[in-house]
Design an enzyme around this catalytic site. Structure first.
Site, short mmCIF file in Angstrom:
data_model
loop_
_atom_site.label_atom_id
_atom_site.label_comp_id
_atom_site.label_asym_id
_atom_site.label_seq_id
_atom_site.Cartn_x
_atom_site.Cartn_y
_atom_site.Cartn_z
N ASP A 178 0.83 -1.20 0.00
CA ASP A 178 0.00 0.00 0.00
C ASP A 178 0.87 1.25 0.00
OD1 ASP A 178 -2.42 1.39 0.02
OD2 ASP A 178 -2.47 1.52 2.20
N CYS A 241 -21.46 -11.46 -4.56
CA CYS A 241 -22.21 -10.45 -3.80
C CYS A 241 -23.69 -10.53 -4.13
CB CYS A 241 -21.69 -9.05 -4.11
SG CYS A 241 -20.04 -8.71 -3.46
N CYS A 244 -27.05 -8.28 -3.03
CA CYS A 244 -26.81 -7.57 -1.76
C CYS A 244 -26.22 -6.19 -2.01
CB CYS A 244 -25.86 -8.38 -0.88
SG CYS A 244 -25.49 -7.58 0.71
N CYS A 247 -23.58 -2.72 1.86
CA CYS A 247 -22.47 -1.77 2.01
C CYS A 247 -22.83 -0.40 1.47
CB CYS A 247 -21.21 -2.31 1.35
SG CYS A 247 -21.36 -2.71 -0.41
N CYS A 251 -22.95 3.11 4.11
CA CYS A 251 -21.94 4.17 4.06
C CYS A 251 -22.50 5.47 4.61
CB CYS A 251 -21.45 4.37 2.63
SG CYS A 251 -20.15 5.62 2.50
N CYS A 267 -15.56 9.77 1.24
CA CYS A 267 -15.25 8.63 2.10
C CYS A 267 -14.62 9.10 3.41
CB CYS A 267 -14.30 7.69 1.37
SG CYS A 267 -13.80 6.26 2.34
N CYS A 297 -18.88 -0.17 5.98
CA CYS A 297 -19.24 -1.01 4.84
C CYS A 297 -18.79 -2.46 5.04
CB CYS A 297 -18.67 -0.44 3.54
SG CYS A 297 -16.86 -0.39 3.46
N CYS A 301 -21.24 -6.31 5.92
CA CYS A 301 -21.09 -7.31 4.86
C CYS A 301 -21.30 -8.72 5.41
CB CYS A 301 -19.70 -7.21 4.23
SG CYS A 301 -19.39 -8.46 2.95
#
Length: 409
Positions: A178, A241, A244, A247, A251, A267, A297, A301
């Protein structure tokens, strides 16, 4: 590259101890090496290791559109490298394969939970939701409560690279955690490590999404794994997913503007970590008490009922960040912040933005629904805010957010 990227490709000579140079490995040897890499990865605590080629051309149009729309906000580094993010061989010359790794980060104690007054153990996600609902609580994203993941992940990936080198000799490689413009979710999906969820994070059937991703770009033509079938639409056969959309609905700021698309400018993770200046006033009430990152989110899940505990103690909670109050953290001095956040990912935002985020949380606590906080708690919040406002050393950025918070006093 950590080593000369051309070396392993150009040099066909065996190493001095008799090992075959990477360029001399035949298909059977490469397959055996790939199998060993995955075994070594498991020994290092990785939940999964996958190998992909470098063709991310299908992601280029989406990346270009996302950048063109400005959804990256102030994260200029994302646009700076252009399409190199989707072209590993251009980002690191000589790259032929990418090894993607997954490392769970939930502290072991999180999944165990603490019994309530009746002796029952609540699901850990319910406990997290309860803290988010408590106006006085300071909510730090789960991944940031322990040691800085960049260091933990990088060390383990580098150890894996060294094991490969011990097996085949010097080879060109570079480790990413990252820390560079890498399309890690696309690479991991291509390597069969998981699939991209509608919240844009990687999901895996037996691990949910509470894990870090890291990569090793290599110049060795390892056999690539089969790609995980992407969930492009609810009607896609084998979609993971399905229909669904929990999420999207969860948010707080509506940052997931469509399935598989996040506008970073809305965000909370971006607003509390990446944004350097003032948090847009219309978004402040939506942030609630989230002072570093956001897990909403992920918490809703369904796949995260399978979330796994971290295999290492590095991610265990430090300094009570899973139970601290907004006032408690807001009263830290700059010296206390530096000392306590040493070795933490939080330290990189600095003391000023830390106070900015906490001021927003305190302002939202004062704006809580009637009965949300008692008179004593309210008085303590106001006193803490006013004390900070009286500090002649407080920055203009912090002062602005404190003044906003006090407007609800």
């Amino acid at each position: 590259m950590d080593r000369n990227p051309e070396l392993a490709i150009a040099d066909a000579r065996p190493s001095q101890d008799g090992r075959a140079a990477p360029s001399r490995l035949d298909d059977a040897q490469l397959a055996e090496l790939a199998s060993r890499i995955k075994a070594w990865g498991r020994e290092l605590g990785f939940g999964a290791i996958g190998i992909s080629d470098t063709d991310l051309s299908e992601a280029e149009a989406g990346l270009a559109a996302w950048l063109e729309a400005g959804c990256h906000g102030e994260m200029d580094y994302m646009a700076k490298h252009g399409m190199k993010r989707a072209r590993p061989a251009e980002l690191v010359a000589g790259t032929r394969r990418v090894i993607s790794a997954r490392l769970a980060y939930l502290p072991a104690g999180t999944l165990d939970g603490a019994p309530d007054a009746q002796g029952a153990r609540r699901d850990w996600r319910a406990r997290e939701a309860a803290r988010i609902a408590d106006p006085q609580a300071a909510v730090v994203s789960v991944y940031a409560r322990g040691r800085d993941y960049h260091k933990v992940l990088r060390n383990r990936l580098q150890t894996l690279a060294e094991r490969i080198e011990a097996e085949i000799g010097a080879f060109g490689h570079r480790v990413f955690t990252d820390s560079a413009p890498v399309l890690e979710v696309e690479l991991a999906q291509k390597a069969g490590v998981g699939w991209r969820g509608k919240h844009t994070l990687l999901l895996q059937r037996d691990a949910g999404s509470f894990f870090f991703l890291g990569e090793i770009y290599v110049d060795v033509p390892l056999p690539a794994d089969a790609q995980t079938s992407p969930d492009a639409a609810p009607e896609t056969p084998g979609a993971h997913c399905g229909s669904c959309t929990r999420c999207l609905g969860a948010c707080p700021t509506g940052a997931i503007v469509a399935p598989y698309r996040v506008d970073a400018r809305r965000c909370i993770s971006y607003l509390t970590i990446e944004l350097h200046g003032s948090i847009p006033e219309p978004l402040r009430p939506l942030i609630g008490n989230r002072v570093y990152g956001c897990d909403d989110c992920q918490l809703v899940c369904p796949w995260n009922k399978f979330a796994q505990a971290a295999p290492v103690a590095d991610f265990d909670v430090r300094h009570g960040l899973d139970r601290a109050s907004l006032v408690e953290l807001f009263e830290w001095t700059a010296e206390q912040f530096d000392e306590r956040m040493q070795g933490s990912a939080i330290r990189r935002i600095g003391y000023e933005r830390w106070l900015r985020n906490l001021a927003v949380g305190l302002g939202n606590a004062l704006r809580a629904a009637p009965g949300g906080i008692g008179p004593d708690a309210r008085a303590a919040i106001v006193a803490a805010l006013r004390a900070r406002l009286d500090d002649p050393c407080v920055s203009a950025l912090v002062r602005e957010h404190v003044e906003w918070a006090l407007r609800a006093a």
